[in-house]
Design a protein around this motif. Sequence first.
Motif, mmCIF file in Angstrom:
data_model
loop_
_atom_site.group_PDB
_atom_site.id
_atom_site.type_symbol
_atom_site.label_atom_id
_atom_site.label_comp_id
_atom_site.label_asym_id
_atom_site.label_seq_id
_atom_site.Cartn_x
_atom_site.Cartn_y
_atom_site.Cartn_z
ATOM 1 N N CYS A 367 0.829 -1.212 0.000
ATOM 2 C CA CYS A 367 0.000 0.000 0.000
ATOM 3 C C CYS A 367 0.861 1.258 0.000
ATOM 4 O O CYS A 367 0.453 2.294 -0.534
ATOM 5 C CB CYS A 367 -0.931 -0.002 1.211
ATOM 6 N N ILE A 408 -9.182 -7.903 -2.381
ATOM 7 C CA ILE A 408 -9.714 -6.597 -2.803
ATOM 8 C C ILE A 408 -8.582 -5.718 -3.319
ATOM 9 O O ILE A 408 -8.722 -5.024 -4.347
ATOM 10 C CB ILE A 408 -10.448 -5.907 -1.628
ATOM 11 N N GLU A 409 -7.442 -5.718 -2.616
ATOM 12 C CA GLU A 409 -6.286 -4.926 -3.070
ATOM 13 C C GLU A 409 -5.872 -5.355 -4.477
ATOM 14 O O GLU A 409 -5.616 -4.515 -5.352
ATOM 15 C CB GLU A 409 -5.109 -5.128 -2.106
ATOM 16 N N ARG A 410 -5.828 -6.682 -4.711
ATOM 17 C CA ARG A 410 -5.383 -7.143 -6.030
ATOM 18 C C ARG A 410 -6.431 -6.830 -7.093
ATOM 19 O O ARG A 410 -6.094 -6.507 -8.243
ATOM 20 C CB ARG A 410 -5.058 -8.636 -5.999
ATOM 21 N N TYR A 411 -7.701 -6.900 -6.699
ATOM 22 C CA TYR A 411 -8.743 -6.529 -7.655
ATOM 23 C C TYR A 411 -8.599 -5.068 -8.069
ATOM 24 O O TYR A 411 -8.705 -4.729 -9.262
ATOM 25 C CB TYR A 411 -10.125 -6.773 -7.058
ATOM 26 N N GLN A 412 -8.356 -4.208 -7.102
ATOM 27 C CA GLN A 412 -8.218 -2.786 -7.417
ATOM 28 C C GLN A 412 -7.010 -2.521 -8.309
ATOM 29 O O GLN A 412 -7.018 -1.589 -9.111
ATOM 30 C CB GLN A 412 -8.100 -1.979 -6.117
ATOM 31 N N ARG A 413 -5.993 -3.386 -8.178
ATOM 32 C CA ARG A 413 -4.777 -3.194 -8.978
ATOM 33 C C ARG A 413 -4.923 -3.776 -10.383
ATOM 34 O O ARG A 413 -4.556 -3.145 -11.382
ATOM 35 C CB ARG A 413 -3.602 -3.859 -8.254
ATOM 36 N N ARG A 415 -7.890 -5.452 -11.635
ATOM 37 C CA ARG A 415 -9.262 -5.444 -12.136
ATOM 38 C C ARG A 415 -9.713 -6.812 -12.651
ATOM 39 O O ARG A 415 -10.478 -6.900 -13.629
ATOM 40 C CB ARG A 415 -9.442 -4.394 -13.236
ATOM 41 N N LEU A 420 -12.447 -10.157 -7.064
ATOM 42 C CA LEU A 420 -13.569 -9.541 -6.354
ATOM 43 C C LEU A 420 -14.543 -10.606 -5.859
ATOM 44 O O LEU A 420 -15.012 -10.556 -4.714
ATOM 45 C CB LEU A 420 -14.279 -8.549 -7.273
ATOM 46 N N SER A 450 -18.405 -3.418 1.859
ATOM 47 C CA SER A 450 -17.553 -2.661 0.938
ATOM 48 C C SER A 450 -17.282 -3.449 -0.338
ATOM 49 O O SER A 450 -17.294 -2.894 -1.441
ATOM 50 C CB SER A 450 -16.242 -2.315 1.645
ATOM 51 N N ARG A 454 -18.625 -2.645 -4.313
ATOM 52 C CA ARG A 454 -17.835 -2.606 -5.552
ATOM 53 C C ARG A 454 -18.507 -3.437 -6.648
ATOM 54 O O ARG A 454 -18.545 -3.038 -7.814
ATOM 55 C CB ARG A 454 -16.420 -3.121 -5.276
ATOM 56 N N GLN A 492 -18.133 5.963 3.927
ATOM 57 C CA GLN A 492 -18.250 5.316 2.608
ATOM 58 C C GLN A 492 -19.696 4.914 2.352
ATOM 59 O O GLN A 492 -20.224 5.092 1.243
ATOM 60 C CB GLN A 492 -17.340 4.085 2.530
#
Length: 997
Positions: A367, A408-413, A415, A420, A450, A454, A492
């Motif tokens: 992060c 989730i971190e890897r999904y955000q990176r 996609r 997810l 959360s 998404r 959020q």
Amino acid sequence: MQGGLFLNNQRHDDVEARVKAAREALDLASEGHPDRADCLYNSARCLKIRYEMQGHLDDLRDSLLQFREAVGLAPKGHHKRAELLQGLAETQINEYQRFGDIKDLESALHAAEEALDLTPAGHAGHAPRLKILAMSYENRYERFGDLNDLEAAMRVSQEAVILTPRDHPDRVGCLHIHAVSLRKRFQRMDDLQALATSLQKMQEVLSLMPEDHPQRAASLNNLATCFSNRFERLGDLADLEASIKIAREAVCRTPKGHLNRAEHLQTLSVALNHQYKKLGDITDLEASIENCEEAVDLTPDGHPKRSSNLRCLSVARNNRYTWMGDLKDLEAVLQITQEAVDLTPEDHPDKANCLQDLASSMNTRYCRLGFLKDLENSLQTMKHAVDRTPRKHPNRADRLHKLGLSFIERYQRLRDLKDLETAIRTHQEAVNLTPHGHPDRVLRLQSLSSALLRRYKLSRKSKDLRDVHYHYRSSFKLSSPTPEISWYEALQWASFAAESHSPHCITAYVTAFGLLPEILWIGNSITVRQNAIYRLGIAQATSAAIRTCLNLSILTSGVEIMEQGLATIFQQMLQLKTEPTGLKPDQAKLLQDLSSQLYSGTSPNPLKLVNDRNNLLEDIRKDSGLKYFLLPKPYNDLRYASQGGPVIILNSHPDHCDGIIIPGPTSDPVELSLQNVTLARLNTQQTMLKDLLSRCNVRMRGESLSSRLFGQQEDFSAKPISECFENILAWLWIYVVAPVYQVLKSHGISNGRVWWLPTGAFTGLPLHASPPTDEFIHSYTPTLGSLLDAYAKKFSATAHKISVVGVTHTGPNGNNWLPGVEREVQKIMSIPQAQCVCLQGEQATVNAVKVQLQDCSWAHLACHGRQDPVDPTKSHLQLYGGTLSLETILRMPFQNAQVVFLAACQTAMGDAQLVNESLHLGGGFIAAGFRGAIGTMWSMNDEDGPTVAEIVYSHLFRTGQEPQAADAAEALHLAVKILKERKVPYERWMPFIHMGI
């Protein structure tokens, strides 16, 4: 030691004498001597006792060798074999606990079992041997995590307790082992009844144990751990307070270098870390790190407890990294967690804990630095931790939760939708494994929400939308163990609900702001609470919440949320000052005592004070008529803040700037639309004003110009200053104040008094100075609640008494000379009706002024002033030989206070970053108990002090009139009007403002 062996009370001198005598006896009993086994037993036992008291390894090794030889000399059928085996088992447990060799533990268990088999029922040695066997099982459970061993330890230790009379010295040790096994059952099975029984048994142990018992520290340490475990589970601050207090005593009782000291330091460190996470005081975190570092230093390489101490240190250092962002802390955490992993055997139950810590630290570095390799390693390491955790183990849910966050971190990176979906399944499993009512269920529900949020944004499935709101709503029905994290989750939720035009957004905002009293904990220093305000972005959240309420036309909720978000610290100070009306006499007295102790900020134990006060408030609120006592006020109460005139709340938001007007005490709130005002334009006006004041040498005027503000002189241009001021005031009038007047006139209000409550970018702008006419008399208020309290305060019996402080210079040699102060003081002293008590020149010391202020109704302070932009609590008035800071003022008890006139500089400067915390000197005096204040938004000219003071006090104390706090605004209005008539420059009459009623 966690399962330490319990001895009868032994004095150091006695033990040394016994060791010496036993050695001499053993020397006389050579090999083949018929008494050698007995002599070996006596010597080995004395050495074991000394080892447990002092921790010398030579004693442990010699004791073990002698016990082994003694057992070898006592074949089966020997009358002392059981006793010798008992001693050998005890010593082998010590050896295992020191070095972690599983062979020692297995040998101890076999020896204990044989000793018990050789002991007939009813024999005096039966219970002590049961105790040793229970310890062996308990240690093996710790090593391998087999529940059968834990159940055996509980069963055998309970039998030992039953067989041991209450007055027998062995009962202490038996109870201790049973209590430890019960606590471990709680840790493994989340069995609250087991924890309650463990705590009860451990307290019994201490009640039976003499104060100077050598193992008292070990018992205290275990009791502290029980309280810490219960706090983690139930969140009661009283348990945390007890844990810290008892753990400190355990550490104090354990000499430096003692083998148990590291364990006791770790227990204290864990409790302090809990307190930091709950209350946010960085000093707790630093103390936690310091204690853990000492524990690690005391634990040699190869010691089985080193890994546990390293893990404790990594958690504390990681929290400090989160607070301060120092990459050195993060790198240290990675190094520490890797060492803990390497030290922990593959088959050890703690291996999963170590892997979890390592995975979390890798994720944190990802992060921070964004290296995908760290994320991949974190994810794989956390998978290993989950795979090592049995399905029914209580830690499995936590590891699944953290694994879900990594997905989730890897999904955000990347996609990848598979990540997810996996995250949602993982979070759902974590929730399913977490019992209802468990504090960790809060964050797990919020993480699931959360993740679903998404997916909803991608798929727009109505089920996901329903589940998002359902899980969020469910999570906030529980008390959060980490209110700061829940604060962000609530925001959020609110933002998402607002985007989807869901009425849940108001519930979400109410929930978020309801967390503020926990986050800005009343027992912490004002500085700690203020740092949290910046860190959590409370200003921006308040602005967004008000904007949302305006969009939905739910103005009453907007006012209520605003009041919670505007000035939490300010309201807390007022709460502590509130006179407890309507209470039973004993409740009123106790509440006053607790509040005054908290208010003073001098208590060594604020945690206990807050807990006692919270318990008392719970009791008070059980009365149906006091259900909302000292709780956030509803709009139906807040609207009475407008009983003296309308209150105008101004809100700055990136999308739109607008406000809410409360026209009167029986009115609904009215929306104020400011069509041509944007955040960018407000910021431009702020910048222009700041630049203009610098060019005037106002905010940073030098001493030679007789300003009442310290600072360095700056250069200024030759632009027409008056024209610049006129432009700023014209803009404020046309776009802000005139629209307010129009709304007021539409409600039949065309004159009288108005109160401004500016927030965000509106803070610090001279709204009061912009109208070209005099229909209204303008005041400011820090909060609606402060106005309500001011109206409710009784009129002072010393209504004519004015405390006048005139600091003509601040020290020897006439430092910081203010020539106008002497004339100012003389003007006030000459007013016939006023009863003036004057401290002037060298009399105006800090202590003298503090005493005088606490016994007056009206206070006039003519001196230098300074606003601290970094830490507003350090803003101060410069008196003779010292300073009176805002933090000190906030803690002073003002009994008869009416109005304070701060004839100094920057005494009413707001801070846009704090929304409207009013942490300036004027607001501070109101929070401390004054009903009103006159102050300045920037530097005042020393020449104007005598004029303004004479007009103000002549009006207040005019013949035939009783001085009233509510007349101070009109008095200042008249004074400023005269300055304007005398054509003094804008920068000299504009800064004067009135606050309060």
